[in-house]
Design a protein around this motif. Structure first.
Motif, PDB file in Angstrom:
ATOM      1  N   VAL A  36       0.838  -1.192   0.000  1.00  0.00           N
ATOM      2  CA  VAL A  36       0.000   0.000   0.000  1.00  0.00           C
ATOM      3  C   VAL A  36       0.879   1.251   0.000  1.00  0.00           C
ATOM      4  CG1 VAL A  36      -1.658   1.339   1.352  1.00  0.00           C
ATOM      5  CG2 VAL A  36      -1.954  -1.135   1.105  1.00  0.00           C
ATOM      6  N   PHE A  37       0.606   2.155  -0.928  1.00  0.00           N
ATOM      7  CA  PHE A  37       1.367   3.409  -0.977  1.00  0.00           C
ATOM      8  C   PHE A  37       0.479   4.621  -0.722  1.00  0.00           C
ATOM      9  CE2 PHE A  37      -0.005   2.547  -5.342  1.00  0.00           C
ATOM     10  CZ  PHE A  37      -0.569   3.762  -5.709  1.00  0.00           C
ATOM     11  N   LEU A  38      -0.833   4.448  -0.704  1.00  0.00           N
ATOM     12  CA  LEU A  38      -1.738   5.566  -0.479  1.00  0.00           C
ATOM     13  C   LEU A  38      -2.943   5.054   0.304  1.00  0.00           C
ATOM     14  CD1 LEU A  38      -2.302   8.567  -1.018  1.00  0.00           C
ATOM     15  CD2 LEU A  38      -3.434   7.896  -3.145  1.00  0.00           C
ATOM     16  N   GLU A  39      -3.175   5.642   1.476  1.00  0.00           N
ATOM     17  CA  GLU A  39      -4.228   5.172   2.364  1.00  0.00           C
ATOM     18  C   GLU A  39      -4.879   6.394   3.008  1.00  0.00           C
ATOM     19  OE1 GLU A  39      -4.672   1.607   5.652  1.00  0.00           O
ATOM     20  OE2 GLU A  39      -2.748   2.640   5.477  1.00  0.00           O
ATOM     21  N   HIS A  40      -6.160   6.572   2.740  1.00  0.00           N
ATOM     22  CA  HIS A  40      -6.860   7.760   3.231  1.00  0.00           C
ATOM     23  C   HIS A  40      -8.272   7.362   3.631  1.00  0.00           C
ATOM     24  CE1 HIS A  40      -8.326  11.908   3.423  1.00  0.00           C
ATOM     25  NE2 HIS A  40      -9.332  11.535   2.655  1.00  0.00           N
ATOM     26  N   TYR A  41      -8.622   7.599   4.890  1.00  0.00           N
ATOM     27  CA  TYR A  41      -9.969   7.361   5.389  1.00  0.00           C
ATOM     28  C   TYR A  41     -10.530   8.686   5.892  1.00  0.00           C
ATOM     29  CZ  TYR A  41      -8.704   2.433   5.209  1.00  0.00           C
ATOM     30  OH  TYR A  41      -8.308   1.200   4.780  1.00  0.00           O
ATOM     31  N   ALA A  42     -11.749   8.984   5.456  1.00  0.00           N
ATOM     32  CA  ALA A  42     -12.378  10.256   5.808  1.00  0.00           C
ATOM     33  C   ALA A  42     -13.659   9.993   6.605  1.00  0.00           C
ATOM     34  CB  ALA A  42     -12.664  11.042   4.537  1.00  0.00           C
ATOM     35  N   GLU A  43     -14.574  10.930   6.582  1.00  0.00           N
ATOM     36  CA  GLU A  43     -15.878  10.755   7.196  1.00  0.00           C
ATOM     37  C   GLU A  43     -16.907  11.510   6.376  1.00  0.00           C
ATOM     38  OE1 GLU A  43     -16.328  13.762  10.768  1.00  0.00           O
ATOM     39  OE2 GLU A  43     -14.474  12.597  10.999  1.00  0.00           O
ATOM     40  N   GLY A  44     -18.151  11.103   6.510  1.00  0.00           N
ATOM     41  CA  GLY A  44     -19.202  11.753   5.740  1.00  0.00           C
ATOM     42  C   GLY A  44     -20.483  10.951   5.793  1.00  0.00           C
ATOM     43  N   ASN A  45     -21.511  11.483   5.179  1.00  0.00           N
ATOM     44  CA  ASN A  45     -22.789  10.792   5.137  1.00  0.00           C
ATOM     45  C   ASN A  45     -22.714   9.603   4.183  1.00  0.00           C
ATOM     46  OD1 ASN A  45     -24.101  12.544   6.933  1.00  0.00           O
ATOM     47  ND2 ASN A  45     -24.510  14.010   5.290  1.00  0.00           N
ATOM     48  N   ASP A  46     -23.369   8.514   4.566  1.00  0.00           N
ATOM     49  CA  ASP A  46     -23.317   7.316   3.736  1.00  0.00           C
ATOM     50  C   ASP A  46     -24.682   6.643   3.697  1.00  0.00           C
ATOM     51  OD1 ASP A  46     -21.991   5.648   1.993  1.00  0.00           O
ATOM     52  OD2 ASP A  46     -21.216   4.326   3.545  1.00  0.00           O
ATOM     53  N   GLN A  47     -24.766   5.614   2.849  1.00  0.00           N
ATOM     54  CA  GLN A  47     -25.992   4.857   2.663  1.00  0.00           C
ATOM     55  C   GLN A  47     -25.669   3.371   2.608  1.00  0.00           C
ATOM     56  OE1 GLN A  47     -28.035   6.004  -0.922  1.00  0.00           O
ATOM     57  NE2 GLN A  47     -27.885   8.194  -0.508  1.00  0.00           N
ATOM     58  N   GLU A  48     -26.684   2.573   2.847  1.00  0.00           N
ATOM     59  CA  GLU A  48     -26.622   1.137   2.593  1.00  0.00           C
ATOM     60  C   GLU A  48     -27.743   0.791   1.633  1.00  0.00           C
ATOM     61  OE1 GLU A  48     -27.523  -3.075   4.836  1.00  0.00           O
ATOM     62  OE2 GLU A  48     -26.535  -1.496   5.997  1.00  0.00           O
ATOM     63  N   TRP A  49     -27.391   0.653   0.358  1.00  0.00           N
ATOM     64  CA  TRP A  49     -28.358   0.311  -0.706  1.00  0.00           C
ATOM     65  C   TRP A  49     -29.558   1.258  -0.682  1.00  0.00           C
ATOM     66  CZ3 TRP A  49     -31.996  -4.200  -2.063  1.00  0.00           C
ATOM     67  CH2 TRP A  49     -31.809  -4.602  -3.392  1.00  0.00           C
ATOM     68  N   GLY A  50     -29.241   2.559  -0.517  1.00  0.00           N
ATOM     69  CA  GLY A  50     -30.271   3.584  -0.532  1.00  0.00           C
ATOM     70  C   GLY A  50     -30.805   3.966   0.830  1.00  0.00           C
ATOM     71  N   ARG A  51     -30.503   3.199   1.867  1.00  0.00           N
ATOM     72  CA  ARG A  51     -30.982   3.509   3.211  1.00  0.00           C
ATOM     73  C   ARG A  51     -29.957   4.397   3.914  1.00  0.00           C
ATOM     74  NH1 ARG A  51     -30.093   1.354   8.287  1.00  0.00           N
ATOM     75  NH2 ARG A  51     -28.801  -0.335   7.432  1.00  0.00           N
ATOM     76  N   PRO A  52     -30.337   5.597   4.359  1.00  0.00           N
ATOM     77  CA  PRO A  52     -29.378   6.501   4.988  1.00  0.00           C
ATOM     78  C   PRO A  52     -28.761   5.892   6.243  1.00  0.00           C
ATOM     79  CG  PRO A  52     -31.396   7.669   4.418  1.00  0.00           C
ATOM     80  CD  PRO A  52     -31.677   6.210   4.228  1.00  0.00           C
ATOM     81  N   LEU A  53     -27.457   6.040   6.372  1.00  0.00           N
ATOM     82  CA  LEU A  53     -26.732   5.573   7.549  1.00  0.00           C
ATOM     83  C   LEU A  53     -26.294   6.719   8.440  1.00  0.00           C
ATOM     84  CD1 LEU A  53     -24.416   2.839   5.964  1.00  0.00           C
ATOM     85  CD2 LEU A  53     -26.524   2.485   7.254  1.00  0.00           C
TER      86      LEU A  53
END
Length: 356
Positions: A52-69
């Protein structure tokens, strides 16, 4: 096969440089995020030669198959929708099932796999349609996923709502000769998934667990299903970024993992051979997109292969550079969702690959 990790630290910069990349590649990625050029980015994970030479984890709004998480903080253990990258994984599953003698070859007649629809199979316009046409989205049948996925007239949504999903797909009007025209269709992949299930005697998730995930050490995943309990072969799979990266590296190793054959090299090569072209000029193989892009360290543009998903999900592969990259994003159902993952691939990863 172990995945060697690096991080956005001094050691991470050294790892990037040792693999032929600008040591400032992670800072350049962060600059793109901070400037607003890279919208709704959740994860970037890229490797060369299994490191691995590039690894970036962020945060934000997400969904599971259209269902808001809601608001999610992403890390290496976070399951994320692949959306239509699922289609490319299903292609691999079909290849594995074929290697095991569980399913017919791509040239086999499609309607013969669904004998319960003999009335449709009797239509002369459908006689020549093969499984291979489903694998390359060239069935020649009407299908409309250009409508928003909130629209019940979107063909994938209509399929999910139909009393019989397979009759719904197979009964679509013929609009072109089979093999002559690419029409984006989740219905094609639903048929491929059904053939795997019928041949293996397992659900698609169970077959995936046994035939692909377990050999790679993938023990966590989720596969969303419709109201009828059928797992969505078109868009339902959720994986962590490191586990999707493993699948990419398996392909770069021509189907071998820890010295053991998981999928045949022949299937991978055929999947990465363009059988048709998309309206935007990309090639399309067996549920994989195909294109080329500049890679300064390799001179002329080189071919890449990709699984693409709604919202900016991507699995990018460039075999000649031995690069695999996973990108997760949250720009679901947006017309410009392609912009961020394409910029990350071309302007961050490939543009900063300086030495082969």
């Amino acid at each position: 096969m172990a995945i060697a990790k690096s991080s956005p630290t001094r050691s991470g910069s050294a790892a990037a440089e040792s693999l032929g990349f600008d040591p400032a590649i992670h800072r350049k990625l962060l600059a793109g995020v901070e400037s607003g050029l890279l919208h709704d980015l959740h994860v970037v994970l890229a490797a060369r030669s299994e490191r691995v030479f590039l690894e970036h984890y962020a945060e934000g709004n997400d969904q599971e198959w259209g269902r808001p998480l809601g608001h999610v903080t992403f890390d290496a253990g976070t399951l994320h929708d692949l959306r239509s990258v699922t289609k490319s994984i299903v292609s691999l599953l079909y290849g594995i099932a074929l290697d095991k003698g569980l399913v017919p070859p791509p040239e086999a007649p499609l309607f013969a796999q669904f004998p319960e629809y003999a009335d449709l199979a009797a239509d002369p316009a459908r006689v020549g349609i093969t499984i291979g046409h489903a694998l390359t989205m060239t069935l020649g049948m009407e299908w409309d996923e250009n409508r928003p996925y909130s629209d019940p007239l979107n063909s994938e949504i209509a399929m999910e709502n139909a009393p019989d999903r397979y009759r719904f797909i197979l009964d679509r009007p013929i609009v072109a000769e089979a093999g002559s025209r690419w029409i984006y269709s989740g219905g094609c992949v639903a048929l491929v998934g059904a053939i795997i299930e019928r041949g293996s005697g397992q659900t698609l998730p169970d077959f995936a667990r046994e035939a692909l995930f377990r050999p790679l050490g993938i023990d966590r995943f989720h596969w969303s299903a419709g109201d009828d309990g059928v797992a969505s072969a078109a868009s339902g799979l959720r994986l962590t970024a490191p586990d999707l990266l493993k699948i990419g590296m398996l392909l770069l190793r021509n189907g071998l993992w820890d010295g053991k054959r998981v999928i045949s090299k022949d299937w991978i090569e055929a999947s990465f051979t363009s059988a048709t072209s998309t309206p935007d000029g990309l090639g399309y193989g067996r549920l994989w997109f195909i294109g080329d892009a500049p890679a300064p360290a390799l001179g002329a543009p080189k071919p890449w292969y990709g699984g693409f998903g709604n919202g900016g999900q991507r699995l990018w592969l460039m075999p000649e550079a031995d690069i695999a990259a996973v990108i997760y994003a949250g720009k679901y159902n947006a017309w410009d969702a392609w912009v961020t993952p394409t910029r990350v691939w071309r302007e961050i990863i490939l543009a900063n690959f300086l030495r082969a």
